[in-house]
Design an enzyme around this catalytic site. Structure first.
Site, PDB file in Angstrom:
ATOM      1  NE  ARG A 197      19.184  19.933  -8.826  1.00  0.00           N
ATOM      2  CZ  ARG A 197      19.019  17.955  -8.876  1.00  0.00           C
ATOM      3  NH1 ARG A 197      18.128  17.930  -8.130  1.00  0.00           N
ATOM      4  NH2 ARG A 197      19.459  17.562  -9.041  1.00  0.00           N
TER       5      ARG A 197
ATOM      6  CD  GLU B 200      18.243  19.708  -1.055  1.00  0.00           C
ATOM      7  OE1 GLU B 200      19.091  18.291  -0.736  1.00  0.00           O
ATOM      8  OE2 GLU B 200      17.871  19.853  -1.513  1.00  0.00           O
TER       9      GLU B 200
ATOM     10  CG  HIS C  40      16.249  15.996  -2.579  1.00  0.00           C
ATOM     11  ND1 HIS C  40      16.603  16.944  -3.097  1.00  0.00           N
ATOM     12  CD2 HIS C  40      15.678  15.666  -3.641  1.00  0.00           C
ATOM     13  CE1 HIS C  40      16.788  16.412  -3.664  1.00  0.00           C
ATOM     14  NE2 HIS C  40      16.951  15.520  -4.766  1.00  0.00           N
TER      15      HIS C  40
END
Length: 333
Positions: A239, A268, A287
């Site tokens: 995270r 993000e 990601h």
């Protein structure tokens, strides 16, 4: 006699391709509504009559839960569940389940790839060759021999334990910090249990594998990064909010941290103005650690099927707040 409508499942949000969740849920006789929620108010409106939610990133806050009188179950499309007010759901007798094992292999492999890229200085060597240089000793300065380097694995769950095993198999000394895991289990796996301060102080590479909570937010900050040995490297596939990115960018600029490999970020997509984009020694991915064609198929399938199982009275092992049942039954589970 009036017919009773089947339970409604609302898919609050999903950027995954295909309609596999709808197919699974409807084949079980459930009604399905797909929304595109990004704000709490949107969730409360779209899910006002829902019995279950399928959630990717939409915020499931306590005020939202107060407006969802029929809600009994929330299924998360993914491993983390920090977008869901877990305490609020538990207090209201609402079960919350994540999808914990759909991408364990992928994230562990991505993590090890990042560990090795930093250990062997691959990003810098690649840029040097592309820039016309040819110097193994110059541009590869600081490359590590695994048998003489230490990897600190912070978090020893499904992914962290697999990363530790892979790192050990490559020859690294592995230290593990996880206050929720018995030290004997860490030793039995062949690793050294360690307090956080010690792990950060001895590690050549630190990799993070803990859930995001109030206690772990900015686990790596200016103070904890300063405790790391000069020239250490950081990997994060967990995270983004586990790291204070401003502090990390400063430590990279000063040279205290030699390199970082990051797949997740505080915001993000990573903002164009982020100092991490231009910081020296940084490897960035979008990601993507979770992704493979296999995991992409498994995630929506498993997340939808556990809704069906719950509503049909079958056990759901991935429920993360089993104490919800006590609140629902008024004190007797």
């Amino acid at each position: 006699m009036a017919m009773t409508e089947p339970p409604l499942v609302v898919i609050t949000d999903s950027d995954l391709p295909g309609d596999e969740p709808e197919r699974i849920l409807r084949s079980a006789g459930l009604r399905v509504r797909r929304a595109s929620c990004r704000r709490a108010e949107e969730v409360a409106e779209a899910a006002r009559d829902a019995t279950a939610l399928l959630v990717q990133w939409a915020p499931i806050t306590a005020p939202v839960l107060d407006r969802l009188d029929r809600l009994r179950f929330v299924s998360r499309l993914g491993i983390g569940y920090d977008m869901i007010d877990l305490a609020g759901a538990t207090a209201r007798g609402i079960a919350v389940a994540n999808t914990p094992d759909y991408c364990v292999e992928e994230v562990a492999a991505h993590t090890i790839a990042m560990v090795m890229a930093l250990a062997r200085r691959l990003p810098g060597l690649d840029r040097a060759v592309r820039g016309g240089r040819w110097s193994a000793t110059g541009d590869g300065a600081g490359a590590l021999r695994p048998s003489r380097a230490t990897v600190a694995v912070i978090g020893f769950g499904r992914i962290g334990s697999l990363v530790a095993a892979h790192a050990a198999a490559l020859g690294f000394r592995v230290v593990v910090h996880d206050p929720h895991v018995d030290e004997a289990a860490v030793r039995a796996a062949g690793h050294k249990p360690s307090q956080l301060e010690e792990a950060l102080a001895v590690a050549d590479i630190v990799t993070l594998h803990v859930p995001l909570t109030d206690l772990t937010r900015h686990l790596l900050n200016g103070e904890t990064i300063a405790r790391m040995r000069p020239g250490a490297r950081i990997v994060n596939t967990c995270r983004g909010e586990l790291i204070d990115e401003t502090a990390l960018a400063g430590a990279l600029a000063s040279g205290h941290i030699a390199a970082a490999a990051l797949d997740v970020f505080e915001q993000e997509p990573l903002p164009a103005a982020s100092p991490l984009r231009d910081a020296p020694g940084v490897l960035l991915t979008p990601h993507a650690a979770w992704y493979s064609p296999d995991s992409l198929q498994e995630l929506p399938r498993r997340a939808a099927r556990q809704i069906v199982d719950f509503l049909q009275g079958r056990p759901v092992p991935s429920i993360v707040n089993p104490e919800y049942a006590t609140a629902r039954t008024g004190g007797s589970a």
